[in-house]
Design a protein around this motif. Structure first.
Motif, PDB file in Angstrom:
ATOM      1  N   ALA A  21      -3.479  11.831  -2.915  1.00 33.52           N
ATOM      2  CA  ALA A  21      -4.614  11.013  -3.343  1.00 33.52           C
ATOM      3  C   ALA A  21      -4.373   9.579  -2.976  1.00 33.52           C
ATOM      4  CB  ALA A  21      -4.786  11.154  -4.859  1.00 33.52           C
ATOM      5  N   ARG A  22      -5.119   9.085  -2.020  1.00 33.09           N
ATOM      6  CA  ARG A  22      -5.001   7.684  -1.636  1.00 33.09           C
ATOM      7  C   ARG A  22      -6.314   7.219  -1.055  1.00 33.09           C
ATOM      8  NH1 ARG A  22      -3.859   6.426   3.793  1.00 33.09           N
ATOM      9  NH2 ARG A  22      -3.833   8.226   5.169  1.00 33.09           N
ATOM     10  N   SER A  23      -6.532   5.912  -1.092  1.00 36.21           N
ATOM     11  CA  SER A  23      -7.769   5.324  -0.566  1.00 36.21           C
ATOM     12  C   SER A  23      -7.499   4.733   0.799  1.00 36.21           C
ATOM     13  CB  SER A  23      -8.269   4.223  -1.510  1.00 36.21           C
ATOM     14  OG  SER A  23      -9.305   3.529  -0.909  1.00 36.21           O
ATOM     15  N   SER A  24      -8.449   4.908   1.720  1.00 36.63           N
ATOM     16  CA  SER A  24      -8.302   4.349   3.064  1.00 36.63           C
ATOM     17  C   SER A  24      -9.642   3.867   3.549  1.00 36.63           C
ATOM     18  CB  SER A  24      -7.769   5.423   4.017  1.00 36.63           C
ATOM     19  OG  SER A  24      -7.841   5.000   5.341  1.00 36.63           O
ATOM     20  N   THR A  25      -9.698   2.672   4.112  1.00 38.74           N
ATOM     21  CA  THR A  25     -10.970   2.170   4.623  1.00 38.74           C
ATOM     22  C   THR A  25     -11.129   2.442   6.104  1.00 38.74           C
ATOM     23  OG1 THR A  25      -9.914   0.027   4.857  1.00 38.74           O
ATOM     24  CG2 THR A  25     -11.238   0.380   2.894  1.00 38.74           C
ATOM     25  N   GLN A  26     -10.091   2.231   6.879  1.00 36.90           N
ATOM     26  CA  GLN A  26     -10.142   2.476   8.297  1.00 36.90           C
ATOM     27  C   GLN A  26      -8.745   2.839   8.773  1.00 36.90           C
ATOM     28  OE1 GLN A  26     -13.046   2.902   9.465  1.00 36.90           O
ATOM     29  NE2 GLN A  26     -13.737   1.121  10.536  1.00 36.90           N
ATOM     30  N   ALA A  27      -8.618   3.405   9.947  1.00 40.03           N
ATOM     31  CA  ALA A  27      -7.306   3.649  10.518  1.00 40.03           C
ATOM     32  C   ALA A  27      -6.653   2.324  10.835  1.00 40.03           C
ATOM     33  CB  ALA A  27      -7.442   4.497  11.790  1.00 40.03           C
ATOM     34  N   ASP A  28      -5.288   2.337  10.945  1.00 39.85           N
ATOM     35  CA  ASP A  28      -4.589   1.096  11.257  1.00 39.85           C
ATOM     36  C   ASP A  28      -5.125   0.508  12.549  1.00 39.85           C
ATOM     37  OD1 ASP A  28      -1.484   2.324   9.971  1.00 39.85           O
ATOM     38  OD2 ASP A  28      -2.895   0.892   9.107  1.00 39.85           O
ATOM     39  N   SER A  29      -5.445  -0.742  12.556  1.00 44.50           N
ATOM     40  CA  SER A  29      -6.108  -1.361  13.686  1.00 44.50           C
ATOM     41  C   SER A  29      -5.114  -1.951  14.649  1.00 44.50           C
ATOM     42  CB  SER A  29      -7.077  -2.428  13.192  1.00 44.50           C
ATOM     43  OG  SER A  29      -6.454  -3.239  12.253  1.00 44.50           O
ATOM     44  N   CYS A 408      -1.515  20.698  -0.934  1.00 51.02           N
ATOM     45  CA  CYS A 408      -2.060  19.580  -0.171  1.00 51.02           C
ATOM     46  C   CYS A 408      -1.141  18.362  -0.164  1.00 51.02           C
ATOM     47  CB  CYS A 408      -3.423  19.176  -0.734  1.00 51.02           C
ATOM     48  SG  CYS A 408      -4.675  20.439  -0.515  1.00 51.02           S
ATOM     49  N   LYS A 409      -0.091  18.384  -0.978  1.00 52.48           N
ATOM     50  CA  LYS A 409       0.817  17.242  -1.016  1.00 52.48           C
ATOM     51  C   LYS A 409       1.726  17.249   0.204  1.00 52.48           C
ATOM     52  CE  LYS A 409       1.011  16.584  -6.016  1.00 52.48           C
ATOM     53  NZ  LYS A 409       1.891  16.534  -7.216  1.00 52.48           N
ATOM     54  N   ILE A 410       2.046  16.067   0.697  1.00 52.75           N
ATOM     55  CA  ILE A 410       2.959  15.953   1.830  1.00 52.75           C
ATOM     56  C   ILE A 410       4.292  15.420   1.330  1.00 52.75           C
ATOM     57  CG2 ILE A 410       1.128  15.633   3.514  1.00 52.75           C
ATOM     58  CD1 ILE A 410       1.658  12.669   3.453  1.00 52.75           C
ATOM     59  N   SER A 411       5.338  15.815   2.020  1.00 52.41           N
ATOM     60  CA  SER A 411       6.683  15.431   1.593  1.00 52.41           C
ATOM     61  C   SER A 411       6.954  13.965   1.904  1.00 52.41           C
ATOM     62  CB  SER A 411       7.724  16.301   2.303  1.00 52.41           C
ATOM     63  OG  SER A 411       7.707  16.029   3.702  1.00 52.41           O
ATOM     64  N   ARG A 412       8.014  13.416   1.290  1.00 47.69           N
ATOM     65  CA  ARG A 412       8.398  12.032   1.552  1.00 47.69           C
ATOM     66  C   ARG A 412       8.797  11.850   3.011  1.00 47.69           C
ATOM     67  NH1 ARG A 412      12.579   9.763  -2.728  1.00 47.69           N
ATOM     68  NH2 ARG A 412      12.147   7.924  -1.445  1.00 47.69           N
ATOM     69  N   PHE A 413       9.428  12.868   3.590  1.00 41.36           N
ATOM     70  CA  PHE A 413       9.841  12.770   4.997  1.00 41.36           C
ATOM     71  C   PHE A 413       8.627  12.683   5.913  1.00 41.36           C
ATOM     72  CE2 PHE A 413      11.155  14.905   9.010  1.00 41.36           C
ATOM     73  CZ  PHE A 413      12.060  13.938   9.434  1.00 41.36           C
ATOM     74  N   GLU A 414       7.587  13.485   5.620  1.00 41.39           N
ATOM     75  CA  GLU A 414       6.365  13.437   6.430  1.00 41.39           C
ATOM     76  C   GLU A 414       5.677  12.078   6.296  1.00 41.39           C
ATOM     77  OE1 GLU A 414       4.621  17.955   6.641  1.00 41.39           O
ATOM     78  OE2 GLU A 414       4.595  16.968   4.694  1.00 41.39           O
ATOM     79  N   LYS A 415       5.676  11.533   5.069  1.00 39.23           N
ATOM     80  CA  LYS A 415       5.118  10.194   4.876  1.00 39.23           C
ATOM     81  C   LYS A 415       5.895   9.163   5.680  1.00 39.23           C
ATOM     82  CE  LYS A 415       3.290  10.839   0.185  1.00 39.23           C
ATOM     83  NZ  LYS A 415       3.406  10.396  -1.231  1.00 39.23           N
ATOM     84  N   ALA A 420       6.194   5.357  10.071  1.00 41.86           N
ATOM     85  CA  ALA A 420       6.961   4.845  11.216  1.00 41.86           C
ATOM     86  C   ALA A 420       6.110   4.847  12.483  1.00 41.86           C
ATOM     87  CB  ALA A 420       8.217   5.698  11.412  1.00 41.86           C
ATOM     88  N   ALA A 421       5.344   5.922  12.691  1.00 41.39           N
ATOM     89  CA  ALA A 421       4.484   5.984  13.876  1.00 41.39           C
ATOM     90  C   ALA A 421       3.393   4.929  13.824  1.00 41.39           C
ATOM     91  CB  ALA A 421       3.872   7.385  13.984  1.00 41.39           C
ATOM     92  N   ALA A 422       2.806   4.732  12.633  1.00 34.54           N
ATOM     93  CA  ALA A 422       1.767   3.718  12.492  1.00 34.54           C
ATOM     94  C   ALA A 422       2.333   2.322  12.728  1.00 34.54           C
ATOM     95  CB  ALA A 422       1.145   3.810  11.095  1.00 34.54           C
ATOM     96  N   PHE A 423       3.524   2.070  12.214  1.00 37.03           N
ATOM     97  CA  PHE A 423       4.157   0.766  12.404  1.00 37.03           C
ATOM     98  C   PHE A 423       4.436   0.502  13.887  1.00 37.03           C
ATOM     99  CE2 PHE A 423       8.064  -1.740  12.846  1.00 37.03           C
ATOM    100  CZ  PHE A 423       7.683  -2.904  12.195  1.00 37.03           C
ATOM    101  N   LYS A 424       4.913   1.527  14.590  1.00 33.87           N
ATOM    102  CA  LYS A 424       5.219   1.377  16.011  1.00 33.87           C
ATOM    103  C   LYS A 424       3.947   1.083  16.812  1.00 33.87           C
ATOM    104  CE  LYS A 424       7.551   3.767  19.820  1.00 33.87           C
ATOM    105  NZ  LYS A 424       8.267   5.009  20.213  1.00 33.87           N
ATOM    106  N   ALA A 425       2.868   1.811  16.522  1.00 30.08           N
ATOM    107  CA  ALA A 425       1.607   1.586  17.231  1.00 30.08           C
ATOM    108  C   ALA A 425       1.053   0.195  16.938  1.00 30.08           C
ATOM    109  CB  ALA A 425       0.582   2.654  16.825  1.00 30.08           C
ATOM    110  N   ARG A 426       1.160  -0.230  15.682  1.00 29.34           N
ATOM    111  CA  ARG A 426       0.658  -1.550  15.308  1.00 29.34           C
ATOM    112  C   ARG A 426       1.454  -2.654  15.995  1.00 29.34           C
ATOM    113  NH1 ARG A 426       0.355  -0.514  10.301  1.00 29.34           N
ATOM    114  NH2 ARG A 426       2.408  -1.273   9.672  1.00 29.34           N
ATOM    115  N   THR A 427       2.779  -2.480  16.075  1.00 26.84           N
ATOM    116  CA  THR A 427       3.626  -3.482  16.727  1.00 26.84           C
ATOM    117  C   THR A 427       3.298  -3.598  18.207  1.00 26.84           C
ATOM    118  OG1 THR A 427       5.399  -3.014  15.156  1.00 26.84           O
ATOM    119  CG2 THR A 427       6.013  -4.152  17.194  1.00 26.84           C
ATOM    120  N   LYS A 428       3.082  -2.472  18.868  1.00 24.26           N
ATOM    121  CA  LYS A 428       2.738  -2.499  20.294  1.00 24.26           C
ATOM    122  C   LYS A 428       1.410  -3.210  20.523  1.00 24.26           C
ATOM    123  CE  LYS A 428       5.130   1.658  21.936  1.00 24.26           C
ATOM    124  NZ  LYS A 428       4.962   3.011  22.537  1.00 24.26           N
TER     125      LYS A 428
END
Length: 441
Positions: A21-29, A408-415, A420-428
Motif C-alpha cells: 500500500a503506497r501512494s504514487s503520482t507519477q513514475a520517477d522523472s 501482494c506484498k513484496i519483499s525488502r530485497f525486491e524493494k 536501486a534501479a530507479a536511483f540509477k535511471a534518475r542519476t543518468k
C-alpha cells in the motif's frame, strides 16, 4: 447517490500485479524539474491547515483485534463528543482536534448517525460562541462530518442546519482570517457532498465568489494588493468555488464563465505562490468546462494570458524560495500546455491494490479537496468510503482476505532492487541534463 461530476468520464480503478500500500503520482522523472512537477501534482493545495501529522499517525495503527479496537475508539469518541460542551475552551479545542483526527482516519458513519444532532448542536455552539482556533476546528470537523454522513437525507439535513452559520462567519470581515478560511473549505466540501438543491449550490457559489472577487479589480490586468493575512483565505475560497463549479449545471456555468474568466488572470500577479497556483489551476478548469460547452471556444485575450502563464512557467526570480519556484513552474507548465490546446496530464494514485486515474482538471480539483480535508486518511477512505468510491468511479469496496493481501506484498530485497534501479535511471537522466547545461555555459 452523488451527482455526476464534470470532466472526463470516470475510469475504474484496477488492481496492480504487485506492490504494497503506497501512494504514487507519477513514475520517477528524468530531471529535477519533472520531479518538481510530480511533487506539485501530489500536493495541489498549500493553504494553511490545522492538520497535525504526528497526531494523525497515532490513529492509524494496524488493528490486532479489529472489533476490540473499534469499541475502544467509539468509547473515546463518546468522550470527545461529551467534551464539546465543556466549560473550558481548552478542553473543547482538544476534543475538536481529536474528533477531527478520528473522522479523517476512520470510517464512522454508523456511530455518527446516532449522534448527528448532538454533534451538530455542539459544533453550532462552538462556531457561534467560540473564538479563533475553536471556531476553525469546528468548521473543519463539520466538513469531515458531511464526508462521513454522505449525500443522503441525514447529510443534507446537517448541511442545511449549519450552512447559514458558515456563510455568516465567512462573510464577516471582522472574523479571524483563519476561521473564515476553514469555513470556506467546509462550505465548499459540505455543499459538494450534501446539497441537492441547485439554489443551495448557486448560493454557496455566490458567497465564495464574493470573497475572492474583492481582490480582482474591475478593469486592468493587475489585481489590488492583498494583505498577507488574507492570502490563505482567498486561496481557500477560490479552491472551494472551483470545487463547486465541477457539479454546477451548464446553464449557470455560462454566466459564471463570462463574468470570472476575464478577471481571474489578475490573481496570477499575486505575491502568494499558493494563490497564483490556485488561480492558474482554476483558469485551466474554466477552460475545460468552457470547451465542454463550446468545442470551438476562443478566449479573446489569449495571447496576453499565455504570455503571463509562460512567464510563471519559467520564473527564476531569486527572491522567491527555490521550492516555491519549482512548484510554480511545474504547475504552470501543465496549465499553459492545457490552455494552448493540449491534454490534461494524467496522474496515477495508488492505494492498496487499486489505482485511481486523475485525468482532468475537474477530477484533480475534487481529489485535492478531499485530500486536504482527510490528510493521511485519504487512502483509507478511498478504499472503504462508498462516497469517494462513487465519486471517482472505483466501484464497490474490495473485500480481500489475509492470504490475498500477503500474496501482494513484496519483499525488502525486491524493494531494494526497485529503488536501486530507479536511483540509477534518475542519476543518468540528471547527468544528461547537467551536461547540456555545461555546454551552454
Amino acid at each position: 447517490m452523488p451527482r455526476a461530476r464534470k470532466g472526463s468520464a470516470p475510469r475504474r480503478g484496477g488492481q496492480r500485479s504487485g506492490g504494497g500500500a503506497r501512494s504514487s503520482t507519477q513514475a520517477d522523472s528524468g530531471s529535477s524539474e519533472d520531479e518538481a512537477a510530480s511533487e506539485a501534482r501530489s500536493t495541489t493545495s498549500e493553504c494553511p491547515s490545522l492538520l497535525s501529522t504526528a497526531a494523525e499517525e497515532s490513529f492509524g495503527g494496524d488493528a490486532v483485534d479489529e472489533q476490540g479496537q473499534q469499541e475502544d475508539l467509539e468509547e473515546k469518541l463518546k468522550e470527545y463528543v461529551d467534551c464539546l460542551t465543556d466549560k473550558s475552551a481548552k478542553t473543547r479545542q482538544g476534543a475538536l482536534e481529536s474528533l477531527r483526527l478520528a473522522l479523517a482516519a476512520h470510517l464512522l458513519s454508523d456511530f455518527l448517525l446516532e449522534r448527528r444532532l448532538t454533534v451538530a448542536d455542539a459544533l453550532e455552539k462552538c462556531l457561534k460562541k467560540g473564538k479563533g482556533e475553536e471556531q476553525a476546528l469546528a468548521a473543519a470537523v463539520l466538513g469531515l462530518l458531511c464526508v462521513q454522513l454522505g449525500p443522503g437525507p441525514k447529510g443534507e439535513e446537517l448541511f442545511h442546519s449549519l450552512q447559514p452559520l458558515l456563510v455568516s462567519v465567512l462573510s464577516d470581515s471582522t472574523a479571524s482570517p483563519a476561521v473564515r478560511l476553514h469555513c470556506a473549505s467546509a462550505l465548499g466540501l459540505g455543499c459538494y457532498v450534501a446539497a441537492t438543491d441547485v439554489q443551495d449550490l448557486v448560493s454557496c457559489l455566490t458567497c465564495l465568489e464574493g470573497v475572492f472577487s474583492r481582490s480582482c479589480g474591475v478593469g486592468g490586468s493587475t489585481a489590488p494588493v492583498v494583505p498577507v493575512s488574507l492570502q490563505g483565505l482567498l486561496c481557500a475560497a477560490l479552491q472551494a468555488w472551483a470545487l463547486l463549479l465541477t457539479i454546477c449545471p451548464s446553464a449557470h456555468i455560462s454566466r459564471i464563465l463570462d463574468r470570472q474568466l476575464p478577471r481571474l488572470p489578475q490573481l496570477l500577479s499575486s505575491e502568494s505562490v499558493n494563490l497564483r497556483m490556485a488561480a492558474g489551476e482554476t483558469i485551466a478548469l474554466l477552460f475545460e468546462l468552457t470547451r465542454d460547452l463550446e468545442e470551438d471556444f476562443v478566449y479573446e485575450d489569449m495571447e496576453a494570458l499565455c504570455s503571463t502563464l509562460r512567464t510563471l512557467a519559467t520564473d527564476s526570480n531569486k527572491y522567491r524560495a527555490k521550492a516555491d519556484r519549482r512548484r510554480q513552474r511545474s504547475t504552470f507548465r501543465s496549465v499553459l500546455h492545457f490552455v494552448e490546446g493540449g491534454e490534461c496530464e494524467e496522474e496515477t494514485v495508488r492505494f492498496g491494490l487499486e489505482v485511481l486515474y486523475v485525468d482532468s482538471w475537474a477530477r484533480r480539483r475534487v481529489y485535492a479537496a478531499f485530500k486536504d480535508a482527510l490528510g493521511s486518511g485519504m487512502h483509507h477512505h478511498l478504499q472503504n468510503n462508498e462516497l469517494l468510491r462513487d465519486i471517482f468511479g472505483l466501484g464497490p469496496v474490495l473485500v480481500l482476505d489475509a492470504t490475498a493481501l500477503k500474496a501482494c506484498k513484496i519483499s525488502r530485497f525486491e524493494k531494494h532492487l526497485y529503488n536501486a534501479a530507479a536511483f540509477k535511471a534518475r542519476t543518468k537522466a540528471r547527468s544528461r541534463v547537467r551536461d547540456k547545461r555545461a555546454d551552454i555555459l
